[in-house]
Design an enzyme around this catalytic site. Sequence first.
Site, mmCIF file in Angstrom:
data_model
loop_
_atom_site.group_PDB
_atom_site.id
_atom_site.type_symbol
_atom_site.label_atom_id
_atom_site.label_comp_id
_atom_site.label_asym_id
_atom_site.label_seq_id
_atom_site.Cartn_x
_atom_site.Cartn_y
_atom_site.Cartn_z
ATOM 1 N N LYS A 100 0.834 -1.201 0.000
ATOM 2 C CA LYS A 100 0.000 0.000 0.000
ATOM 3 C C LYS A 100 0.869 1.252 0.000
ATOM 4 O O LYS A 100 1.782 1.380 0.807
ATOM 5 C CB LYS A 100 -0.882 -0.015 1.264
ATOM 6 C CG LYS A 100 -1.735 1.228 1.479
ATOM 7 C CD LYS A 100 -2.920 1.288 0.533
ATOM 8 C CE LYS A 100 -3.679 2.598 0.660
ATOM 9 N NZ LYS A 100 -4.829 2.540 1.534
ATOM 10 N N ASP A 248 -13.427 -0.035 2.744
ATOM 11 C CA ASP A 248 -12.686 0.924 3.564
ATOM 12 C C ASP A 248 -13.355 1.066 4.927
ATOM 13 O O ASP A 248 -13.342 2.136 5.522
ATOM 14 C CB ASP A 248 -12.548 2.289 2.875
ATOM 15 C CG ASP A 248 -11.424 3.126 3.497
ATOM 16 O OD1 ASP A 248 -10.625 2.570 4.268
ATOM 17 O OD2 ASP A 248 -11.366 4.330 3.207
HETATM 18 O O1 DOR Z 1 -11.341 7.469 6.191
HETATM 19 C C1 DOR Z 1 -10.290 6.848 6.208
HETATM 20 N N1 DOR Z 1 -9.919 6.130 7.293
HETATM 21 N N2 DOR Z 1 -9.492 6.899 5.156
HETATM 22 C C2 DOR Z 1 -8.275 6.368 5.158
HETATM 23 O O2 DOR Z 1 -7.591 6.474 4.174
HETATM 24 C C3 DOR Z 1 -7.735 5.715 6.380
HETATM 25 C C4 DOR Z 1 -8.810 5.250 7.236
HETATM 26 C C5 DOR Z 1 -8.342 4.906 8.623
HETATM 27 O O3 DOR Z 1 -7.339 4.204 8.753
HETATM 28 O O4 DOR Z 1 -8.988 5.309 9.578
HETATM 29 ZN ZN ZN Z 2 -8.577 2.739 4.000
#
Ligand code: DOR
Ligand code: ZN
Length: 345
Positions: A100, A248
Amino acid sequence: MTNTLTIRRPDDWHVHLRDGAVLKAVTPETARHFARAIVMPNLVPPVVTGDDAAAYRDRIMAAVPEGMSFEPLMTLYLTEDTDPKDVRAAHSAGIVTAAKLYPAGATTNSASGVRDFEKIRPVLETMAEIGMPMCVHGEVTDAEIDIFDREAVFIDRVLDPLRTSIPQLRVIMEHVTTKDAVDYVRSNEERLGATITTHHLIINRNHMLVGGIRPHYYCLPVAKRETHRLALVEAATSGDARFFLGTDSAPHVDAAKETGCGCAGVFSATNTMSCLAYVFEKEGALDKLEAFASLNGPAFYGLPANEETITIEKGPAAAYPDKIASGSGPITLFDPGVELEWRVV
Ligand code: DOR
Ligand code: ZN
């Protein structure tokens, strides 16, 4: 009217499972429906070596409840010091699936990310050679670029030049949020895919900001205006093999969200399949849900689709909790703002 849908068991091509008490609480939420998941490496400290990934994998497996089958697909967090030899060894041993790329400072726990993209050229060339995909958080971090423009600017300034200079590298643009990204992915025939989250298919920036600020809708990349959401829905429901599900799902305990400087992340593991069925039905595209959630991802990663199936049924509104409990505090579940009539049975 269709009230039942049976599809191959889905996978989640982008999830945050965290560590410790939160890992324990959220892993069953993902493992309940998803056979596999690409697990993000942005722990503190991040998962940077093959050994780190193997140890994290063991901690995840220890959090999978008896009777659930789940395979975490591990990722390495690229830093300017990542050793191409370690990446090669971890990939050939089957410990890691992808790496990543976080531009430094782009999001949660990305301080060890990359500032100078030239420094990771040797590792990216190794990945291209061994066929290991790169997942990328596609946002520039320059202070002068407006947060709503950061994804589009990243494509022009970073991603396109990088892909041109290492054309064999397979790249997944993670959690795309703009029509610009959808168009960019569509304009490329090969070696470029994109994940789309559940929440970006449902909310735009108004949901987050109108009538009061709603911290549980704040994530990165931040939700954009409605025209962009519509482009994402069109891409996800089109069946185009370059677009696939990466929730996500990014749990933060409420205390870290509901505060003066709240963390980015939407936790959606628990109700994602219900939310997706709602979105796809609304588009008259329930027949494309399997492609998006269960077929396109494995095809891009060169893995077989799952043999098991799940059945999703429409009925009276599904009862999901508002929050799930963890040893570190409650975690609020994504609220799609509509009744969810579809559920996995
Ligand atoms: O909203 C998000 N939360 N976007 C990200 O890229 C990382 C993630 C997190 O790890 O909390
Ligand atoms: Zn993420």
